[in-house]
Design an enzyme around this catalytic site. Structure first.
Site, short mmCIF file in Angstrom:
data_model
loop_
_atom_site.label_atom_id
_atom_site.label_comp_id
_atom_site.label_asym_id
_atom_site.label_seq_id
_atom_site.Cartn_x
_atom_site.Cartn_y
_atom_site.Cartn_z
CD GLU A 75 -77.00 -12.08 -19.21
OE1 GLU A 75 -75.82 -12.18 -18.87
OE2 GLU A 75 -77.70 -11.08 -18.98
CB VAL A 76 -76.79 -13.34 -27.22
CG1 VAL A 76 -77.17 -14.79 -26.97
CG2 VAL A 76 -77.99 -12.52 -27.61
CE LYS A 101 -82.27 -9.42 -26.23
NZ LYS A 101 -81.66 -10.52 -25.43
CE LYS A 112 -85.27 -5.21 -22.35
NZ LYS A 112 -84.38 -6.21 -22.95
N GLY A 155 -72.56 -10.77 -30.51
CA GLY A 155 -72.66 -9.85 -29.38
C GLY A 155 -71.45 -9.81 -28.47
CB SER A 156 -69.93 -11.50 -26.26
OG SER A 156 -68.86 -11.55 -25.36
CD GLU A 169 -81.97 -5.06 -25.25
OE1 GLU A 169 -81.55 -3.95 -24.92
OE2 GLU A 169 -81.70 -6.12 -24.64
CB VAL A 190 -73.23 -4.53 -25.56
CG1 VAL A 190 -73.01 -4.39 -24.06
CG2 VAL A 190 -73.29 -5.98 -25.96
N PRO A 204 -66.44 -6.75 -29.13
CG PRO A 204 -64.89 -5.15 -28.45
CD PRO A 204 -66.01 -5.39 -29.41
#
Ligand SMILES: Nc1ncnc2c1ncn2[C@@H]1O[C@H](COP(=O)(O)OP(=O)(O)OP(=O)(O)O)[C@@H](O)[C@H]1O
Ligand SMILES: C[C@H](N)[C@H](N)CCCCCC(=O)O
Ligand SMILES: [Mg+2]
Length: 238
Positions: free
Chosen positions: A12-13, A15, A37, A170-171, A109, A17, A200
């Site tokens: 959830e970091v 990857k 994937k 990542g965010s 990924e 996006v 972002p």
């Protein structure tokens, strides 16, 4: 062969996006892109997986999954519990190499962080990267706690003789907190690798056209050279 492995400091970091942003920039530059994937967990057969999400955001890319397991767990655990065969590192490497024959860029990924197991023998994305001698991009979170996990990930990559292309946040929060702002300076130091961009927060929810328009500003050109962190952050905190 151009294969780039996308790993992270955890799950959830960002990857997926980040993979989508790299793909969007490459597609816009006229390159053919495939997204692999290897092991998708936590998704039913009728649901969208990470590779599908990359295609939605980035546009015309080839997508491939090697296995899909229903429970949201590490691939080795999910495979074992489902009574399904695991994905082996050599299968990941072979699939990526095959895609690389017909595509300019193959993005692979991982699942969760670097050492998340694909099989019960301890095979990981790092083993697949080693087989291909492929560089790895590490996606990290922005704020407090990321210095430790980024350095651990970077050290393990180096210990295995792998090539760390750089780190992407990542965010990126808006407004950015103190730790996140300080991390723009400290992350490349502790990772001993360039900071190649930041996406972002909420980029995964952007309309595809907005995502593709933004992607080149979130990443260093061609993921090499310098990324303009000052310009990026001033756009979020004018
Ligand atoms: N389309 C979307 N809409 C809203 N939020 C999203 C969307 N896509 C991703 N996110 C959120 O952005 C964050 C990063 O998600 P992302 O899927 O890129 O992480 P990841 O590192 O790929 O995780 P995983 O280990 O599950 O592959 C998550 O908190 C996720 O919920
Ligand atoms: C289900 C989730 N979204 C990921 N695909 C898998 C993450 C596994 C993490 C395992 C761990 O590090 O504890
Ligand atoms: Mg993902």
């Amino acid at each position: 062969m151009s294969v780039l492995m996308i790993t992270g400091t955890g799950t959830e970091v960002g990857k997926t996006v980040t993979t989508a942003a790299v793909a969007a920039v490459a597609v816009a530059a006229g390159r053919s892109v495939a997204v692999l994937k290897p092991a998708q967990t936590g998704v039913r057969p009728d649901e969208r997986g990470d590779a599908d999400e990359v295609a939605r955001l980035a546009g015309a890319v080839t997508t491939q999954e090697l296995a899909r397991y229903p429970e949201p767990l590490a691939p080795a655990t999910a495979a074992r519990r489902a009574g399904m065969p695991p994905v082996r590192p050599h299968e990941v490497a072979e699939a990526a190499a095959k895609l690389a024959v017909e595509h300019d860029l193959v993005l692979v990924e991982g699942a969760g962080g670097l050492l998340v197991r694909f099989d019960d023998e301890g095979g990981t994305l790092a083993d697949a990267a080693r087989l291909l001698a492929a560089p790895m991009l590490v996606v990290a979170s922005a704020g407090l706690g990321t210095l430790n996990t980024s350095e651990l990930t970077s050290r393990e990559l180096r210990r295995r003789g792998l090539d760390l292309a750089g780190v992407v946040i990542g965010s990126w929060p808006d407004p950015a907190d103190l730790a996140s702002r300080c991390n723009l300076v400290d992350l490349p130091v502790v990772a001993e690798a360039p900071l190649l961009g930041a996406l972002p927060a909420g980029a995964g929810a952007y309309a595809p056209a907005d995502f593709r328009a933004g992607a080149p500003t979130w990443l260093a050109p061609r993921l090499g050279g310098a990324w303009d962190a000052a310009a990026f952050t001033s756009a979020f905190a004018p």
